[in-house]
Enzyme design. Structure first.
Site, PDB file in Angstrom:
ATOM      1  CD  GLN A   1      -2.985  -1.086   2.227  1.00 47.86           C
ATOM      2  OE1 GLN A   1      -2.736  -1.715   3.256  1.00 47.86           O
ATOM      3  NE2 GLN A   1      -4.086  -0.381   2.094  1.00 47.86           N
TER       4      GLN A   1
ATOM      5  CG  HIS B   1       1.101  -4.620 -13.290  1.00 48.88           C
ATOM      6  ND1 HIS B   1       2.393  -5.020 -13.049  1.00 48.88           N
ATOM      7  CD2 HIS B   1       0.994  -3.406 -12.687  1.00 48.88           C
ATOM      8  CE1 HIS B   1       3.031  -4.102 -12.339  1.00 48.88           C
ATOM      9  NE2 HIS B   1       2.198  -3.117 -12.106  1.00 48.88           N
TER      10      HIS B   1
ATOM     11  CG  ASP C   1       3.305  -0.243 -10.864  1.00 48.16           C
ATOM     12  OD1 ASP C   1       2.936  -1.261 -10.242  1.00 48.16           O
ATOM     13  OD2 ASP C   1       3.228  -0.132 -12.105  1.00 48.16           O
TER      14      ASP C   1
ATOM     15  NE  ARG D   1      -0.183  -4.321  11.489  1.00 48.45           N
ATOM     16  CZ  ARG D   1      -1.298  -4.634  10.861  1.00 48.45           C
ATOM     17  NH1 ARG D   1      -2.347  -3.831  10.899  1.00 48.45           N
ATOM     18  NH2 ARG D   1      -1.389  -5.758  10.189  1.00 48.45           N
TER      19      ARG D   1
ATOM     20  CG  HIS E   1      -1.067  -6.106   5.174  1.00 50.55           C
ATOM     21  ND1 HIS E   1      -1.262  -5.392   6.337  1.00 50.55           N
ATOM     22  CD2 HIS E   1      -2.164  -5.834   4.418  1.00 50.55           C
ATOM     23  CE1 HIS E   1      -2.408  -4.727   6.280  1.00 50.55           C
ATOM     24  NE2 HIS E   1      -2.978  -4.976   5.118  1.00 50.55           N
TER      25      HIS E   1
ATOM     26  CG  ASN F   1      -3.672  -7.262   7.944  1.00 51.85           C
ATOM     27  OD1 ASN F   1      -3.884  -6.708   9.013  1.00 51.85           O
ATOM     28  ND2 ASN F   1      -4.396  -7.008   6.858  1.00 51.85           N
ATOM     29  CD  GLU F   2      -8.502  -6.745   8.143  1.00 50.81           C
ATOM     30  OE1 GLU F   2      -8.935  -6.900   6.991  1.00 50.81           O
ATOM     31  OE2 GLU F   2      -8.684  -5.714   8.786  1.00 50.81           O
TER      32      GLU F   2
ATOM     33  CG  ASN G   1      -6.774  -4.925  11.701  1.00 49.26           C
ATOM     34  OD1 ASN G   1      -5.951  -4.692  12.581  1.00 49.26           O
ATOM     35  ND2 ASN G   1      -6.426  -5.348  10.496  1.00 49.26           N
TER      36      ASN G   1
ATOM     37  CE1 TYR H   1      -9.898   0.850   9.099  1.00 51.74           C
ATOM     38  CE2 TYR H   1      -9.798  -1.524   9.373  1.00 51.74           C
ATOM     39  CZ  TYR H   1      -9.186  -0.325   9.064  1.00 51.74           C
ATOM     40  OH  TYR H   1      -7.855  -0.291   8.741  1.00 51.74           O
TER      41      TYR H   1
ATOM     42  CD  GLU I   1      -5.360  -2.602   9.346  1.00 50.61           C
ATOM     43  OE1 GLU I   1      -6.419  -2.292   8.757  1.00 50.61           O
ATOM     44  OE2 GLU I   1      -4.549  -3.425   8.893  1.00 50.61           O
TER      45      GLU I   1
HETATM   46  C1  BGC Z   1      -6.710  -3.728   5.744  1.00 49.97           C
HETATM   47  C2  BGC Z   1      -5.950  -2.527   5.257  1.00 49.97           C
HETATM   48  C3  BGC Z   1      -6.918  -1.580   4.550  1.00 49.97           C
HETATM   49  C4  BGC Z   1      -7.987  -1.165   5.527  1.00 49.97           C
HETATM   50  C5  BGC Z   1      -8.972  -0.125   5.005  1.00 49.97           C
HETATM   51  C6  BGC Z   1      -8.028  -3.405   6.406  1.00 49.97           C
HETATM   52  O1  BGC Z   1      -8.904  -4.431   6.221  1.00 49.97           O
HETATM   53  O2  BGC Z   1      -5.894  -4.481   6.616  1.00 49.97           O
HETATM   54  O3  BGC Z   1      -4.922  -2.941   4.423  1.00 49.97           O
HETATM   55  O4  BGC Z   1      -6.269  -0.470   4.011  1.00 49.97           O
HETATM   56  O5  BGC Z   1      -8.721  -2.312   5.882  1.00 49.97           O
HETATM   57  O6  BGC Z   1      -9.683  -0.564   3.920  1.00 49.97           O
END
Ligand code: BGC
Length: 497
Positions: free
Chosen positions: A43, A63, A76, A101, A146, A190-191, A331, A333, A397
């Site tokens: 990322q 790509h 890229d 991290r 990741h 990760n996840e 994580n 959100y 996260e």
């Molecule tokens: C991921 C990140 C991503 C973030 C927001 C998470 O699920 O680990 O790589 O950028 O969500 O979308």
């Protein structure tokens, strides 16, 4: 007294003895608590074919002529952190963060993906990065993987192929051997559940295998074995000398049952959500949660299959996976409501799990797909405390998107709400949370969303070849928090600009 009542009583005594009575006191960060921010290699790094780096699955995916990524964007160049990492780390230090991290790119270290060839240049990049993080007084928190595995593995079925367990383990061994003297905190992967859902059950993330209710189960199964292999490699070959900790990062979104007093549904929501990937590692008995096994097994039988679409762990694997952790990284959100779905006429469980996940329309919207549900932070932390016997947890996260530009008030409001719930869970409810990580430090390549969603505390100008960085308002707010050691509402610190 049941388990929960005993715990509640214990916390009451603890609180009375510690003198914590007021909400104000709850908003202090406990001693030793670490706050930092995060990124991942694909990322932010860019330099996709520099230092002899081999192609990764995301290089290939972005790509492709028919790439589904918004604007056919690629990583890229991304934020060009491969070249600009010192600038990034200096900004983190200025905020006062305690950890950073980031993840390693598998093919930057092993260009073929396998340990037949180790790139010294690739390794040197990570040694320099880690040393710089330390030089600036922060702790490197390294995610070994990741989502960006070597491209050729995709042609073998990627995580649906059990060979991935060995490939990943060999890669992890090289990483521990070469970088382990510099790192104390490791996250294996990760996840995995999100990667498996979006890249194997669907086609919106690489590798786009798109085998719903099949691909994701095979995928997570191998991920869990790979994690456990790496954990035991560290334990047996490196821990004594290096003395670090190894955990895993899971997506653990809270699910609120509807109706809210349906505790059985609450349990099913957790067991078919966060627990799909966490139960095998963190529960006392190991293996997938019973309800998940029962429902997928029943559905498979009704479909006329002689086996379950959910693969079975052997007793040896259950034991190897169970307890393979020093901490749990989560994580978070947003949140969902969970409703029970009755069996279909043919007896099958809809969606394999017999539940549907919905958005409560009264939950406030943020800048994009995220609904802001800070109470979910406390909810999931307390559930983890109760179900898994209060393991050490790192929030790896948590964050929101904002519009372009400096004034990210909505991000500050979001982070404030989530951090407050986390602090209440720690200081009032006794949850064993050791650290908190904002996603993300920079605006970055956002997987299938390309460069259309901005999660960064720091804005990046992607049309500028120099990828100019501009810290947003939230960095000033966080700086105050770091200085004071407690959460402060933006209203209480006057005008920040
Ligand atoms: C991921 C990140 C991503 C973030 C927001 C998470 O699920 O680990 O790589 O950028 O969500 O979308």
């Amino acid at each position: 007294m049941d388990q929960f009542t005993i715990f509640g009583f214990f916390i009451f005594i603890l609180r009375s003895c510690s003198g914590i009575q007021h909400e104000e006191d709850y908003l202090k960060f406990p001693p030793g608590f670490s706050i930092g921010s995060a990124s991942s290699a694909y990322q932010v790094e860019g330099a996709w074919n520099v230092s002899g780096k081999g192609p990764s699955v995301w290089d290939w995916f972005t790509h492709k002529k028919d790439s589904i990524v918004v604007g056919q964007a690629t990583g890229d160049i991304a934020c060009d952190s491969y070249h600009k990492y010192k600038e990034d780390i200096a900004m983190m230090k200025d905020i006062g963060f305690r950890h950073y991290r980031f993840s390693l790119s598998w093919t930057r270290i092993l260009p073929t993906g396998l340990p037949d060839k180790i790139s010294q240049e690739g390794l040197q990049y990570y040694k320099d990065l880690i040393d710089e993080v330390r030089r600036q007084g922060m702790e490197p928190f390294v995610t070994i993987y990741h989502w960006d595995h070597p491209e050729f593995m995709t042609r073998l079925g990627s995580w649906t192929n059990e060979l991935m367990v060995q490939y990943y383990a060999e890669y992890a061994r090289v990483v521990f051997r070469e970088l382990g003297s510099r790192v104390k905190l490791w996250a294996t992967v990760n996840e995995p559940e999100q990667n498996c859902r979006l890249g194997f059950g669907r086609d919106v993330h690489a590798p786009g295998i798109n085998l719903p209710h099949f691909g994701e189960y095979l995928c997570l199964h191998n991920y869990l074995k790979a994690h456990a292999r790496a954990y035991h490699i560290y334990d047996e070959e490196f821990r004594a000398e290096q003395g670090g900790q190894v955990g895993i990062v899971h997506l653990c979104e809270p699910f609120f049952p509807q109706p809210s007093d349906d505790l059985e549904l609450k349990r099913i929501g957790f067991e078919t959500g966060c627990a799909w990937g966490t139960y095998p590692i963190f529960s006392k008995e190991g293996n997938y949660p019973q309800v998940l096994r029962d429902r997928i097994n029943e559905n498979s039988k009704l479909e006329g299959l002689p086996f379950s679409r959910l693969p079975e762990f052997s007793p040896e694997w259950i034991e190897r996976i169970r307890g393979s952790f020093d901490f749990l990284g989560i994580n978070i959100y947003t949140a969902r409501e969970v409703r029970a779905l009755p069996r279909e006429a043919n007896g099958k469980w809809p969606n394999d799990f017999g539940v549907e996940l919905i958005i409560n329309e009264t939950w406030p919207e943020n800048n994009s797909w995220l609904r802001v549900v800070p109470q979910g932070m406390g909810e999931i932390l307390r559930t983890i405390r109760d179900v898994y016997d209060n393991p050490p947890v790192y929030i790896m996260e948590n964050g929101a998107t904002s519009a372009k530009g400096f004034k990210d008030y909505n991000r500050i409001e979001y982070l404030y709400g989530y951090m407050k719930e986390m602090l209440l869970a720690i200081n009032r409810d006794g949850c064993n949370v050791k650290g908190y990580t904002v996603w993300s430090f920079l605006d970055s390549f956002e997987w299938s969303d390309g460069y259309s969603d901005f999660f960064g505390l720091v804005e990046v100008n992607f049309s500028d070849p120099k990828r100019k960085r501009t810290p947003r308002l939230s960095t000033k707010w966080l700086k105050q928090i770091m200085k004071k050691g407690r959460l402060i509402n933006i209203k209480d610190i006057g005008q920040l600009h």
